[in-house]
Design a protein around this motif. Structure first.
Motif, PDB file in Angstrom:
ATOM      1  N   TYR A  29      -9.657  -5.492 -31.975  1.00  0.00           N
ATOM      2  CA  TYR A  29     -10.770  -4.951 -31.195  1.00  0.00           C
ATOM      3  C   TYR A  29     -11.976  -4.629 -32.078  1.00  0.00           C
ATOM      4  O   TYR A  29     -13.130  -4.836 -31.679  1.00  0.00           O
ATOM      5  N   ALA A  30     -11.722  -4.120 -33.271  1.00  0.00           N
ATOM      6  CA  ALA A  30     -12.828  -3.802 -34.184  1.00  0.00           C
ATOM      7  C   ALA A  30     -13.583  -5.069 -34.585  1.00  0.00           C
ATOM      8  O   ALA A  30     -14.813  -5.067 -34.697  1.00  0.00           O
ATOM      9  N   ARG A  34     -17.586  -6.505 -33.225  1.00  0.00           N
ATOM     10  CA  ARG A  34     -18.681  -6.826 -34.138  1.00  0.00           C
ATOM     11  C   ARG A  34     -19.060  -8.295 -34.078  1.00  0.00           C
ATOM     12  O   ARG A  34     -19.687  -8.830 -34.985  1.00  0.00           O
ATOM     13  N   ASP A 231      -7.398   3.427 -35.123  1.00  0.00           N
ATOM     14  CA  ASP A 231      -8.830   3.204 -35.338  1.00  0.00           C
ATOM     15  C   ASP A 231      -9.296   3.713 -36.698  1.00  0.00           C
ATOM     16  O   ASP A 231     -10.277   3.204 -37.259  1.00  0.00           O
ATOM     17  N   ALA A 235     -11.180   0.133 -39.630  1.00  0.00           N
ATOM     18  CA  ALA A 235     -12.483  -0.126 -40.250  1.00  0.00           C
ATOM     19  C   ALA A 235     -12.346  -0.657 -41.677  1.00  0.00           C
ATOM     20  O   ALA A 235     -13.169  -1.464 -42.125  1.00  0.00           O
ATOM     21  N   VAL A 238     -11.740  -4.335 -41.558  1.00  0.00           N
ATOM     22  CA  VAL A 238     -12.969  -5.041 -41.184  1.00  0.00           C
ATOM     23  C   VAL A 238     -13.939  -5.095 -42.357  1.00  0.00           C
ATOM     24  O   VAL A 238     -14.569  -6.123 -42.614  1.00  0.00           O
TER      25      VAL A 238
END
Length: 292
Positions: A29-30, A34, A231, A235, A238
């Motif tokens: 999802y992250a 983006r 979550d 990050a 990513v």
């Protein structure tokens, strides 16, 4: 984060093994949030379909590939699908894995159960690194992010799981060195987050047992019993996937809630030295004195 050009991932293409639940789902999802087009992989066809539908419903781009990334051909299918459907591949992330049997130790785990752990964690990392790495070497760029675990340090018990995760770390370091001059980066995240593997009565009982036996200290026990949502670690995956981390390869990070750490390269501490050209091997009495 989106405002910095080198942190932008819009238009990139990624494959995510184990991307339908827990940390892998948060990473998926992250990425799509983006602007990354993602090949979503998982063992459960329904979970894959639901994840793809959710992403497409939000305006993102995703295609599912069902199967265990630890099996021959599945990672290659993911890579081939990315190239066929999206015309590119820039990022490969492995979040695939399974839990070790409840109460498993080196004395109780079966050979088949041990192999299942190696297949799910280490072989999935191998297959994805090799399949994506070949594409990345040819184009001279690409980022691979593998999932390790603090269990590889021997502090969370078990047998097959920590052994496989230790193998992931070694594979990443070797692959990073092998591919460094080819424009390909390989890094590891050892995440601490709430997932199927870190919740439930059996998990709580396991952590409490490790604490009672003195394997875990109180701080580590408390952190293990109250992990942050996925979550909080997504990050880092990513970031490592993008150009902002273009100078980072062969690194092993840990992330849990608001904590981020980096493991220094393993180096031996000095115990003793003698020139083997001029002296005899150490005797047992000498070793006993040196290593007491």
């Amino acid at each position: 984060m989106n405002g910095e050009p080198e942190l932008s991932l819009s238009g990139r293409v990624a494959v995510v093994a184990g991307g339908t639940r827990g940390i892998g789902l948060a990473v998926t999802y992250a990425l799509t949030g983006r602007g990354v087009s993602v090949i979503v992989n998982g063992r459960d066809p329904e979970a894959v379909s639901e994840t793809v539908a959710e992403i497409r419903g939000g305006g993102g781009y995703a295609i599912g590939v069902v199967g265990s990334a630890g099996e021959d051909g599945v990672a290659q299918q993911m890579v081939d699908t990315a190239l066929a459907e999206f015309g590119a591949l820039d990022i490969a992330i492995n979040c695939a894995g399974i839990a070790e049997p409840v109460g498993s130790t080196i004395l109780t785990i079966t050979s088949d159960e041990f192999r299942e752990q190696v297949d799910a964690h280490l072989m999935s990392a191998f297959h994805l690194t090799q399949a994506a790495g070949r594409v990345f070497v040819e184009q001279g760029s690409g980022s691979i992010v593998l999932t390790g675990s603090a269990a590889s340090l021997g502090m969370f018990g078990g047998s097959g799981y920590p052994a496989a995760k230790g193998g992931v770390n070694a594979l990443a370091l070797a692959a990073a060195a092998d591919l460094a001059d080819r424009g390909v980066r390989v890094n590891v995240v050892m995440p601490g987050a709430k997932s199927r593997l870190s919740s439930g009565d059996d998990y709580v009982a396991h952590i409490e047992n490790l604490y009672r036996r003195g394997i875990l200290d109180e701080l580590t026990r408390d952190a293990a019993l109250d992990p942050a949502p996925p979550d909080y670690v997504a990050a880092l995956y990513v970031f490592l996937a993008g150009d902002g981390a273009r100078h980072l390869t062969g690194q092993i990070y840990t992330a849990a809630g608001g904590f981020i750490g980096r493991y220094d390269p393993q180096q031996p501490t000095f115990v003793a030295y003698r020139d083997h050209q001029e002296t005899a091997p150490y005797g047992l009495e000498e070793l006993a004195a040196l290593l007491k």
